[in-house]
Write a protein that holds these residues in place. Structure first.
Motif, PDB file in Angstrom:
ATOM      1  N   LEU A 326      91.271  79.214  81.195  1.00 31.06           N
ATOM      2  CA  LEU A 326      89.784  78.725  81.692  1.00 31.06           C
ATOM      3  C   LEU A 326      90.096  77.082  82.105  1.00 31.06           C
ATOM      4  CD1 LEU A 326      87.042  79.501  81.972  1.00 31.06           C
ATOM      5  CD2 LEU A 326      86.399  78.116  79.846  1.00 31.06           C
ATOM      6  N   LYS A 327      89.475  76.873  83.510  1.00 31.16           N
ATOM      7  CA  LYS A 327      89.103  75.289  83.068  1.00 31.16           C
ATOM      8  C   LYS A 327      87.594  75.615  83.587  1.00 31.16           C
ATOM      9  CE  LYS A 327      90.254  71.983  86.893  1.00 31.16           C
ATOM     10  NZ  LYS A 327      91.493  71.946  88.092  1.00 31.16           N
ATOM     11  N   GLU A 328      87.288  74.734  83.024  1.00 29.94           N
ATOM     12  CA  GLU A 328      85.748  74.299  82.231  1.00 29.94           C
ATOM     13  C   GLU A 328      85.669  72.500  83.566  1.00 29.94           C
ATOM     14  OE1 GLU A 328      81.489  75.723  81.773  1.00 29.94           O
ATOM     15  OE2 GLU A 328      84.024  76.727  82.297  1.00 29.94           O
ATOM     16  N   GLU A 329      84.547  72.741  83.875  1.00 28.18           N
ATOM     17  CA  GLU A 329      84.175  71.342  84.400  1.00 28.18           C
ATOM     18  C   GLU A 329      82.728  70.574  84.177  1.00 28.18           C
ATOM     19  OE1 GLU A 329      85.216  67.832  87.251  1.00 28.18           O
ATOM     20  OE2 GLU A 329      86.395  70.176  86.912  1.00 28.18           O
ATOM     21  N   LEU A 330      83.039  70.144  82.709  1.00 32.38           N
ATOM     22  CA  LEU A 330      82.124  69.944  81.652  1.00 32.38           C
ATOM     23  C   LEU A 330      81.379  69.169  82.418  1.00 32.38           C
ATOM     24  CD1 LEU A 330      84.341  69.983  78.368  1.00 32.38           C
ATOM     25  CD2 LEU A 330      82.514  71.543  78.932  1.00 32.38           C
ATOM     26  N   ARG A 331      81.743  67.386  83.284  1.00 30.88           N
ATOM     27  CA  ARG A 331      80.833  66.809  84.025  1.00 30.88           C
ATOM     28  C   ARG A 331      82.287  66.123  84.202  1.00 30.88           C
ATOM     29  NH1 ARG A 331      82.501  64.928  78.060  1.00 30.88           N
ATOM     30  NH2 ARG A 331      83.831  63.041  78.473  1.00 30.88           N
ATOM     31  N   THR A 526      90.116  69.352 101.781  1.00 26.93           N
ATOM     32  CA  THR A 526      89.648  68.852 100.690  1.00 26.93           C
ATOM     33  C   THR A 526      90.772  68.536  99.759  1.00 26.93           C
ATOM     34  OG1 THR A 526      87.619  70.574 101.232  1.00 26.93           O
ATOM     35  CG2 THR A 526      87.921  69.153  98.893  1.00 26.93           C
ATOM     36  N   TYR A 527      90.579  66.474  99.811  1.00 26.74           N
ATOM     37  CA  TYR A 527      91.592  66.471  98.057  1.00 26.74           C
ATOM     38  C   TYR A 527      89.968  65.568  97.731  1.00 26.74           C
ATOM     39  CZ  TYR A 527      95.006  63.065  95.733  1.00 26.74           C
ATOM     40  OH  TYR A 527      95.534  62.359  94.542  1.00 26.74           O
ATOM     41  N   ASN A 536      94.028  66.088  90.079  1.00 24.22           N
ATOM     42  CA  ASN A 536      93.803  66.074  91.306  1.00 24.22           C
ATOM     43  C   ASN A 536      94.490  67.856  92.163  1.00 24.22           C
ATOM     44  OD1 ASN A 536      93.376  63.443  90.928  1.00 24.22           O
ATOM     45  ND2 ASN A 536      95.465  62.571  90.934  1.00 24.22           N
ATOM     46  N   TRP A 537      93.222  68.000  93.149  1.00 28.88           N
ATOM     47  CA  TRP A 537      94.252  69.110  93.663  1.00 28.88           C
ATOM     48  C   TRP A 537      93.405  68.942  95.195  1.00 28.88           C
ATOM     49  CZ3 TRP A 537      90.306  71.479  95.974  1.00 28.88           C
ATOM     50  CH2 TRP A 537      88.125  70.967  95.668  1.00 28.88           C
ATOM     51  N   ALA A 538      93.837  69.918  95.719  1.00 24.06           N
ATOM     52  CA  ALA A 538      93.760  69.374  97.389  1.00 24.06           C
ATOM     53  C   ALA A 538      94.014  71.111  98.331  1.00 24.06           C
ATOM     54  CB  ALA A 538      94.541  68.808  98.026  1.00 24.06           C
ATOM     55  N   SER A 539      92.979  70.962  98.607  1.00 21.25           N
ATOM     56  CA  SER A 539      92.841  72.588  99.399  1.00 21.25           C
ATOM     57  C   SER A 539      92.794  72.721 101.271  1.00 21.25           C
ATOM     58  CB  SER A 539      92.016  73.537  99.068  1.00 21.25           C
ATOM     59  OG  SER A 539      90.944  73.196  99.072  1.00 21.25           O
ATOM     60  N   LYS A 553      91.412  79.574 100.237  1.00 21.37           N
ATOM     61  CA  LYS A 553      92.047  78.989  98.269  1.00 21.37           C
ATOM     62  C   LYS A 553      92.628  79.496  97.687  1.00 21.37           C
ATOM     63  CE  LYS A 553      87.627  77.142  96.750  1.00 21.37           C
ATOM     64  NZ  LYS A 553      86.569  75.877  96.072  1.00 21.37           N
ATOM     65  N   PHE A 554      93.338  79.216  96.570  1.00 19.22           N
ATOM     66  CA  PHE A 554      93.787  80.052  95.387  1.00 19.22           C
ATOM     67  C   PHE A 554      93.831  79.299  93.942  1.00 19.22           C
ATOM     68  CE2 PHE A 554      96.415  83.285  93.320  1.00 19.22           C
ATOM     69  CZ  PHE A 554      96.834  83.283  92.131  1.00 19.22           C
ATOM     70  N   GLY A 555      92.799  80.125  93.162  1.00 15.74           N
ATOM     71  CA  GLY A 555      91.691  79.669  92.182  1.00 15.74           C
ATOM     72  C   GLY A 555      90.695  79.344  91.835  1.00 15.74           C
ATOM     73  N   ASP A 556      90.403  78.719  90.654  1.00 16.39           N
ATOM     74  CA  ASP A 556      88.700  78.630  90.931  1.00 16.39           C
ATOM     75  C   ASP A 556      88.182  76.874  91.283  1.00 16.39           C
ATOM     76  OD1 ASP A 556      88.195  80.637  90.017  1.00 16.39           O
ATOM     77  OD2 ASP A 556      89.039  80.224  87.567  1.00 16.39           O
ATOM     78  N   ASN A 557      89.316  75.926  92.179  1.00 13.66           N
ATOM     79  CA  ASN A 557      89.022  74.415  92.046  1.00 13.66           C
ATOM     80  C   ASN A 557      88.353  74.708  93.213  1.00 13.66           C
ATOM     81  OD1 ASN A 557      90.709  73.875  90.589  1.00 13.66           O
ATOM     82  ND2 ASN A 557      92.426  74.063  92.574  1.00 13.66           N
ATOM     83  N   GLU A 558      87.091  74.562  93.132  1.00 13.50           N
ATOM     84  CA  GLU A 558      85.460  74.109  93.204  1.00 13.50           C
ATOM     85  C   GLU A 558      84.985  72.411  93.151  1.00 13.50           C
ATOM     86  OE1 GLU A 558      82.017  76.284  95.065  1.00 13.50           O
ATOM     87  OE2 GLU A 558      82.818  76.966  93.290  1.00 13.50           O
ATOM     88  N   LEU A 559      84.683  71.595  94.845  1.00 12.53           N
ATOM     89  CA  LEU A 559      83.884  70.243  94.169  1.00 12.53           C
ATOM     90  C   LEU A 559      82.679  70.322  93.226  1.00 12.53           C
ATOM     91  CD1 LEU A 559      84.826  68.334  97.738  1.00 12.53           C
ATOM     92  CD2 LEU A 559      85.622  68.174  95.157  1.00 12.53           C
ATOM     93  N   GLU A 560      82.554  69.617  92.375  1.00 13.72           N
ATOM     94  CA  GLU A 560      81.025  69.845  91.886  1.00 13.72           C
ATOM     95  C   GLU A 560      79.914  69.341  93.081  1.00 13.72           C
ATOM     96  OE1 GLU A 560      79.047  71.069  89.227  1.00 13.72           O
ATOM     97  OE2 GLU A 560      81.100  72.306  88.498  1.00 13.72           O
TER      98      GLU A 560
END
Length: 572
Positions: A326-331, A526-527, A536-539, A553-560
């Motif tokens: 789990l990778k939770e974006e808390l803020r 996207t970076y 940091n991440w990029a796609s 893309k692969f995984g759950d990385n998504e811009l808020e």
């Protein structure tokens, strides 16, 4: 021989003929019209020339020349000119240079075909061109081995088309900017097109051969509709640079999705997901991934399974997960990584409703959540959590059309079943902002985001201000600012930052470079620069205009993105 020139000549030729009629009952009749019609009574053959048309219940056929054999129930059509042969059935239009059709068996072949299929709730079309297309009913297609023994939500009398030597694209140009070329394709009307192992062309250049079946969803857009046929490219601060590929294998009302991804630092990851439709409103699934998780610094199998029930805008999900990474974006700028078990989690959400008839741009919905969770490494037992809340979203009519103000408010009351410690957490999020769009393409937006939190999660082991649990939230106050402008006719750059008023720091910067040189697709790089934690991440994504929700893309990385409209709004 009897020869006549007629316009609108109706011939009741098939009342006495044996065989199964085409999309019709046994007492159906065929009507043949032409500028000139010749009927050879001795052979039982009618030849219609000059704007010829055949109407037979659910089918209409138009051609320069139509030849009908009343003894064998076979029809031949040809149009050597630019007009071509047109077959219309159930609102679907097929075009070609010539055709052969057997009325008694409801089967036929159309040569040098050209067809455009609409995507439901969209203005986009899928264009198919092929050397030949075989047409048959669902029942006959199963006998021929085109389809599984059962095909959900399709009548036995529905017409199935199977293309050979076919190209598929959503580009309307005579020379498409991209296309998929395959030896074979199967069309299930109103549901999907399945292209078998297509070659991917950009312009006239062959990029590669896709090893899976590629489905094109003709139904209403869903966020998971359609798989991407492009390779997956990405970057993650924990895993490094990544390259991979994913795709489905399909059967009766189900799919098997396989994903393989290689990372420069963590090596190979892979995943497989099986999904099966039990009812039009109910799907079940099971999946597992071999995946790296940074907080435990290990790779492991991470299985999960569950169901999704959807009807008239209502959604009910149930899922079980083991060792979930789990990778939770808390803020903004703060992500919490852990290994979580959900045993199980149930979530119910209502459709979006308009607040009133006089406020067509204001909506609300309700949500409920219940689950049992265990976080690895905390030494805590399973904890039960109940969450109840709702959300309101609206846009404000502005006298200046280039400005679009908006607002959003959500509230969730979490209650925990614990014998000691914190047992309740209330979270309220509010957003207000506006976006400016100039006729020249320049875009600017400002959003104020505020969060109020009462209570703490019982997964927190310390009472410090820093969150150390996957579902623990803190008060925050942020300003999001974004700018977008064109660098050239083909390139566009968007910048977005998140500034914390509470900490007086720039927590996050995001950059998106879009390449669009034509009408049907774009590349988006996207970076995300996490200036608070360095996550940091990029796609790199390839986006088809006809499928804007399809993300490569692969995984759950998504811009808020506080500027994005919620999914599922009426009329969206």
């Amino acid at each position: 021989m009897v020869e006549r020139r007629v316009v609108g000549l109706a011939m009741a030729l098939f009342v006495f003929l044996a065989g199964t009629p085409l999309w019709a009952s046994d007492d159906s009749m065929a009507t043949l019209d032409a500028e000139e019609l010749v009927f050879d009574e001795s052979r039982g053959v009618a030849v219609a020339e000059g704007g010829a048309s055949l109407r037979y219940q659910g089918i209409r056929m138009y051609a320069d020349t139509l030849e009908m054999d009343t003894n064998t129930n076979k029809v031949r059509a040809s149009s050597p000119g630019s007009r071509g042969v047109t077959i219309i059935s159930g609102g679907k239009v097929l075009k070609g240079r010539s055709a052969e059709f057997d009325i008694s068996s409801n089967e036929g072949v159309l040569y040098e075909t050209d067809v455009a299929l609409p995507i439901e709730e969209s203005e986009s079309l899928v264009y198919l061109k092929g050397d030949r297309v075989e047409v048959a009913t669902v029942a006959s297609a199963r006998v021929k081995g085109w389809l599984p023994k059962k095909t959900g939500k399709v009548s036995e009398d529905t017409t199935i088309g199977r293309w050979e030597g076919v190209t598929v694209t959503t580009c309307p140009q005579p020379h498409p900017h991209y296309r998929l070329r395959a030896k074979r394709l199967v069309l299930i009307p109103d549901q999907r097109v399945v292209v078998q192992s297509p070659q991917v062309y950009i312009g006239d250049h062959l990029l590669f051969t896709y090893p899976f079946d590629y489905p094109v969803d003709l139904q209403a857009h869903r966020r998971d509709s359609g798989a991407s046929f492009m390779p997956k490219v990405g970057y993650d601060s924990d895993k490094g640079a990544g390259l991979g590929l994913s795709g489905p294998f399909m059967w009766e009302k189900g799919t098997l999705d396989i994903t393989v991804m290689g990372w420069s630092r963590k090596g190979l990851e892979w995943g497989a997901r099986v999904e099966q439709e039990l009812r039009p409103w109910l799907r079940i699934y099971g999946e597992t991934v071999w995946e790296y998780e940074s907080s435990s610094d290990e790779k492991s199998y991470r299985p999960s399974w569950g169901f999704v029930a959807q009807s008239e805008g209502w959604t009910f999900n149930g899922r079980w997960t083991q060792r979930e990474a789990l990778k939770e974006e808390l803020r903004a700028g703060t992500s919490y990584k852990t290994t979580l078990w959900r045993m199980p989690e149930m979530e119910l959400s209502s459709p979006w409703w308009q607040i009133s008839q006089g406020s067509p741009r204001e909506y609300f919905r309700f949500k409920a959540l219940w689950g049992r969770y265990e976080e690895t490494g905390k030494g805590l037992p399973e904890i039960e959590r109940l969450g109840l809340g709702g959300e309101i979203y609206g846009k404000i009519d502005s006298p200046v059309s280039t400005w679009e103000p908006f607002w959003r408010l959500s509230y969730t009351d979490f209650r925990y079943d614990v014998s000691a410690g914190e047992d309740r957490q209330k979270v309220t999020d509010a957003t207000v902002g506006a976006v400016y769009r100039s006729p020249s393409g320049f875009e600017a937006g400002t959003a104020y985001v505020r969060r109020w939190v009462s209570g703490r999660s019982p997964f927190v082991l310390t009472k410090t201000d820093k969150s150390d649990a996957w579902d623990d939230y803190d008060d925050e106050e942020l300003i999001y600012q974004k700018f977008g402008f064109s660098l050239s006719d083909s390139f566009r750059l968007e910048l977005r930052g998140a500034y914390s008023l509470k900490k007086s720091t720039l927590d996050e910067m995001a950059y998106q470079l879009t390449y669009r040189k034509n009408c049907c697709y774009s590349w988006v790089l996207t970076y995300r620069d996490d200036r608070y934690e360095g996550d940091n991440w990029a796609s790199l994504s390839f986006n088809l205009t006809a499928f804007p929700d399809n993300v490569v893309k692969f995984g759950d990385n998504e811009l808020e993105d506080p500027f994005r409209e919620p999914e599922g709004l009426p009329g969206r």
